[in-house]
Design a protein around this motif. Structure first.
Motif, PDB file in Angstrom:
ATOM      1  N   SER A 129      40.151  38.609  41.394  1.00  0.00           N
ATOM      2  CA  SER A 129      39.704  39.820  42.088  1.00  0.00           C
ATOM      3  C   SER A 129      38.242  39.754  42.539  1.00  0.00           C
ATOM      4  O   SER A 129      37.845  40.468  43.458  1.00  0.00           O
ATOM      5  CB  SER A 129      39.909  41.046  41.189  1.00  0.00           C
ATOM      6  OG  SER A 129      39.189  40.904  39.972  1.00  0.00           O
ATOM      7  N   ASP A 132      37.801  37.603  46.488  1.00  0.00           N
ATOM      8  CA  ASP A 132      38.742  38.003  47.534  1.00  0.00           C
ATOM      9  C   ASP A 132      38.572  37.179  48.809  1.00  0.00           C
ATOM     10  O   ASP A 132      39.551  36.912  49.512  1.00  0.00           O
ATOM     11  CB  ASP A 132      38.584  39.494  47.861  1.00  0.00           C
ATOM     12  CG  ASP A 132      39.179  40.383  46.789  1.00  0.00           C
ATOM     13  OD1 ASP A 132      39.788  39.847  45.854  1.00  0.00           O
ATOM     14  OD2 ASP A 132      39.023  41.610  46.888  1.00  0.00           O
ATOM     15  N   GLU A 172      45.956  44.827  51.741  1.00  0.00           N
ATOM     16  CA  GLU A 172      45.110  45.486  50.743  1.00  0.00           C
ATOM     17  C   GLU A 172      43.793  44.749  50.571  1.00  0.00           C
ATOM     18  O   GLU A 172      42.726  45.370  50.457  1.00  0.00           O
ATOM     19  CB  GLU A 172      45.854  45.563  49.410  1.00  0.00           C
ATOM     20  CG  GLU A 172      47.070  46.488  49.421  1.00  0.00           C
ATOM     21  CD  GLU A 172      47.842  46.433  48.112  1.00  0.00           C
ATOM     22  OE1 GLU A 172      47.360  45.769  47.160  1.00  0.00           O
ATOM     23  OE2 GLU A 172      48.925  47.044  48.042  1.00  0.00           O
ATOM     24  N   ASP A 176      39.918  46.143  51.543  1.00  0.00           N
ATOM     25  CA  ASP A 176      38.857  46.214  50.535  1.00  0.00           C
ATOM     26  C   ASP A 176      37.667  45.313  50.847  1.00  0.00           C
ATOM     27  O   ASP A 176      36.664  45.349  50.133  1.00  0.00           O
ATOM     28  CB  ASP A 176      39.407  45.833  49.155  1.00  0.00           C
ATOM     29  CG  ASP A 176      40.366  46.862  48.596  1.00  0.00           C
ATOM     30  OD1 ASP A 176      40.304  48.021  49.046  1.00  0.00           O
ATOM     31  OD2 ASP A 176      41.182  46.515  47.721  1.00  0.00           O
TER      32      ASP A 176
END
Length: 240
Positions: A129, A132, A172, A176
């Motif tokens: 995470s 990314d 997604e 972000d």
């Protein structure tokens, strides 16, 4: 804390020649593993006893091998274009196969258990995470396209895959990212898969961010970056 996985002579040689920093655990959160698993999700297959991932760029294929080991094979293939099956294209393919070692299992695990993919083929990217950009870059190089649209003088960036859930996950990640990059809803391709594109107005900023500072890590496909740079130059010339 997991034990360090010993590197083979081939892995060590590839890593040294490419100067790629990789963690001892190919499942650990790290830019290199995020890039690797993005590629696997975009153009790979995971089973109980092996991982296969296909790259169209020799240098990026060598990077993937430096991250996780395995054997590389090269061939030239002709296949239908994903958006329009009436068009074919011929390209180089480099297939990396990582098998189940009798002593250490698959990437140091017992079969596919513990890999970031469940029994239904859904990927879990929580460990990556913080990386990314590298994950998205791997996904783009695995199942994405970059082009110059001569009809509108714009740069096109799109993602194509048979798995709609994976593309929704890519959406997604894009939503972000620090660059504002609106995108289309998923559409079906003529080959039975799905695709979506980043808005043309946002594609230059998104593409630039995606490959920014990538030379510092070596985690990119040079041919794909060159395609992006050429497309950006063509778009700039179109506006003049």
């Amino acid at each position: 804390m997991s034990e360090s996985r010993p590197k083979s002579d081939g892995e060590a040689a590839a890593e040294e020649s490419l100067e790629i920093a990789v963690p001892s655990d190919p499942l650990a959160g790290h830019p290199a593993t995020a890039y690797f698993w993005g590629h696997v999700a975009g153009s790979g297959d995971v089973s109980d006893d092996r991982i296969e991932v296909v790259a169209n760029d020799e240098e990026s294929a060598q990077v993937l091998a430096a991250v996780a080991g395995g054997d590389l094979e090269h061939e030239t293939t002709t296949r239908d274009y994903a958006h329009d099956t009436s068009i074919t294209r011929t390209e180089d393919e480099y297939t990396l196969t990582i098998g189940d070692d009798d002593e250490t299992g698959l990437l140091g695990r017992s079969g596919a258990l513990g890999l970031p993919v469940d029994g239904r083929g859904n990927y879990r990217f929580g460990a990556f995470s913080e990386y990314d950009r590298e994950l998205l870059r791997g996904l783009l190089e695995g199942c994405g396209t970059v082009c110059f649209k001569s009809s509108s003088g714009t740069v096109g960036i799109s993602f194509v895959h048979d798995d709609a859930d994976l593309l929704e996950l890519a959406q997604e990640l894009i939503a972000d990212c620090p660059v504002e990059a609106p995108f289309d809803d998923l559409s079906e391709t003529s080959s039975g898969g799905y695709w979506f594109g980043v808005d043309d107005d946002a594609a230059p900023a998104f593409g630039t961010w995606l490959y920014e500072d990538c030379e510092a890590t070596g985690l990119f496909a040079p041919s794909r970056r060159r395609k992006l740079e050429r497309s950006l130059e063509q778009a700039d010339a179109y506006d003049e």
